[in-house]
Scaffold this active site. Structure first.
Site, PDB file in Angstrom:
ATOM      1  N   TYR A 205       0.874  -1.178   0.000  1.00  0.00           N
ATOM      2  CA  TYR A 205       0.000   0.000   0.000  1.00  0.00           C
ATOM      3  C   TYR A 205       0.910   1.226   0.000  1.00  0.00           C
ATOM      4  CZ  TYR A 205      -4.010  -2.939   1.375  1.00  0.00           C
ATOM      5  OH  TYR A 205      -5.009  -3.890   1.424  1.00  0.00           O
ATOM      6  N   TYR A 389      -7.075  -4.800  10.188  1.00  0.00           N
ATOM      7  CA  TYR A 389      -6.880  -5.335   8.843  1.00  0.00           C
ATOM      8  C   TYR A 389      -7.247  -6.812   8.785  1.00  0.00           C
ATOM      9  CZ  TYR A 389      -4.930  -5.907   4.190  1.00  0.00           C
ATOM     10  OH  TYR A 389      -4.798  -6.149   2.842  1.00  0.00           O
TER      11      TYR A 389
HETATM   12  C1  PHB Z   1      -7.398  -6.679  -4.514  1.00  0.00           C
HETATM   13  O1  PHB Z   1      -8.207  -6.473  -5.426  1.00  0.00           O
HETATM   14  O2  PHB Z   1      -6.570  -7.607  -4.570  1.00  0.00           O
HETATM   15  C2  PHB Z   1      -7.414  -5.802  -3.318  1.00  0.00           C
HETATM   16  C3  PHB Z   1      -8.284  -4.727  -3.266  1.00  0.00           C
HETATM   17  C4  PHB Z   1      -8.282  -3.891  -2.149  1.00  0.00           C
HETATM   18  C5  PHB Z   1      -7.414  -4.149  -1.100  1.00  0.00           C
HETATM   19  C6  PHB Z   1      -6.561  -5.235  -1.140  1.00  0.00           C
HETATM   20  C7  PHB Z   1      -6.556  -6.066  -2.262  1.00  0.00           C
HETATM   21  O3  PHB Z   1      -7.372  -3.330  -0.011  1.00  0.00           O
END
Ligand code: PHB
Ligand code: RFL
Length: 394
Positions: A205, A389
């Site tokens: 991120y 999370y």
């Molecule tokens: C994903 O599409 O892999 C995805 C989307 C949002 C997130 C994490 C992964 O926060």
């Protein structure tokens, strides 16, 4: 002239919420019919969530739909936050006493649930048109629809509105009985799916002065990437090369160097929104999943909230039929909403921390930088992120 049918629970929508509810009800010996407006190919064609919390994994197992996820899903024990040109790992597993998340795409979850339902011979009406909900404020609810030009009415004991944000269920509730809360963010996410190995074995991120970026994956050979874009942008305006260049610029030098690019398989823009409708029950109608609430995808909570809702709803309906107790039904909305608001708060906070906001200016950027610095250097702050999370318990 309507053709009539009858079931215990009519489920509107064959997305992950509706399909998982149907599977959990079947395990509990409760009958359901799913009414879906699109065909199954359309439902499978939408590339969405990628991260499953333990609670969702457990529910898929309980529904009998967990085998392929167990074999092919990727358990993750950490995530990386990228800012100021460097990456910092958040040890989800270590900070939460051993909890991890599962990276397994929503498309695959949906496919597994569809196959389970088809194999068990449970009824799903795809391509239902003019779906409407009736009588849920009394004792005799029904769902009407047309299919192949003929009109049908499905009588039931309960209706589960699992038809997403734009569905008919929430809109069927009388005005005034519903309170809504909403925040629309002034940007979207441009997402690309590609048949390339992920840049890193954990999700990245990234907070960058050009905007947010996220590196995710679907398997060892398939990647999912996102970059923050303006709300009025169009996916067609982005060539693959332009996307890869923009993503690379928002990563640290090592990740930018390691990024393997290739042709996009899918490219689309998702708007970012926070939304909650209260309450989630009206008489014999229950709202579940995106029909009742939306979170911005930053916290990876949308599908997990949907799974949590239907987990509670399946249990409540099982108690109704098996134990003749309505305690679960009566407590459904309140129990769901407590969890929903916590996830809304986390998703809003993480979105606010990681994105570039047009109106914040230099001071806002300094606040984000100071908070990120605190977050990765304070065990208390890292633990709060990790705990949220991986998901709060049901
Ligand atoms: C994903 O599409 O892999 C995805 C989307 C949002 C997130 C994490 C992964 O926060
Ligand atoms: P869905 O998936 O929207 O399914 C609703 C279904 O109802 C049908 N329908 C109707 N059927 C009959 N009659 C009508 N009138 C109908 N109207 C609609 C639709 O055709 C559809 O088949 O809702 P559901 O089941 O509640 O599932 C919610 C999830 O799809 C959603 O929350 C997640 O995708 C959100 N999300 C994420 N969630 C996570 O938990 N982890 C993630 O990593 C994550 N990443 C994401 C995401 C969502 C994204 N987008 C595109 C918004 C990433 C993105 C980019």
């Amino acid at each position: 002239m309507n053709s009539f049918g009858k079931t215990q629970v009519a489920i509107v929508g064959a997305g992950p919420a509706g399909l998982l509810l149907g599977a959990l009800l079947a395990k509990a010996g409760v009958e359901s019919v799913i009414v879906e407006q699109h065909d199954s190919g359309y439902v499978l064609g939408r590339i969405r969530a990628g991260v499953l919390e333990q609670v969702t994994v457990d529910l898929l197992d309980a529904a009998g739909a967990g085998a392929r996820m167990r074999a092919e899903g990727l358990p993750h024990q950490g995530i990386e936050l990228c800012f100021g040109g460097a990456r910092h790992r958040i040890d989800l597993h270590g900070l939460t006493g051993g909890t991890q998340v599962m990276v397994y795409g929503q498309t695959e979850v949906t496919r597994d649930l569809m196959q389970l339902r088809a194999a068990a011979g449970l009824p799903t009406v795809y391509e239902a048109r003019q779906v409407s909900l009736h009588g849920f404020d009394g004792a005799r609810p029904s769902v009407r629809y047309t299919h192949g030009g003929a009109a049908y009415e499905l009588h039931c004991d309960f209706i589960a509105g699992c038809d997403g944000y734009h569905g008919v269920s929430r809109q069927s509730v009388p005005a005034g009985a519903l309170k809504t809360f909403e925040r629309v963010y002034p940007f979207g996410w441009l997402g690309v799916l590609s048949e390339t190995p992920p840049v890193s074995h954990e999700l990245i991120y990234s907070n960058h002065e050009r905007g947010f970026a996220l590196c995710s994956m679907r398997s060892a050979s398939r990647s999912r990437y996102y970059v923050q874009c303006s709300s009025d942008d169009k996916a067609e305006r982005w060539s693959d090369d332009a996307f890869w260049d923009e993503l690379r610029r928002r990563l640290d030098p090592a990740a930018a160097e390691a990024l393997v690019t290739g042709p996009s398989i899918e490219k689309s823009i998702a708007p970012l929104r926070s939304f909650v409708a209260e309450p989630m029950r009206f008489g014999r109608l229950f709202l579940a999943g995106d029909a009742a609430h939306i979170v911005p995808p930053t916290g990876a909570k949308g599908l997990n909230l949907a799974a949590g809702d239907v987990g509670l709803l399946a249990r409540a309906l099982e108690e109704h039929y098996r134990d003749k107790s309505d305690a679960g039904i009566d407590g459904y909305s309140e129990r769901c909403l407590r969890r929903v608001w916590r996830a809304e708060r986390f998703s809003w906070w993480f979105t606010s921390l990681m994105h570039k906001f047009p109106e914040t200016g230099a001071f806002g950027q300094k606040m984000q930088a100071a908070e990120l610095d605190y977050l990765v250097h304070s065990q208390a702050a890292s633990t709060a992120l990790a705990e949220n999370y991986v998901g709060l318990p049901l």
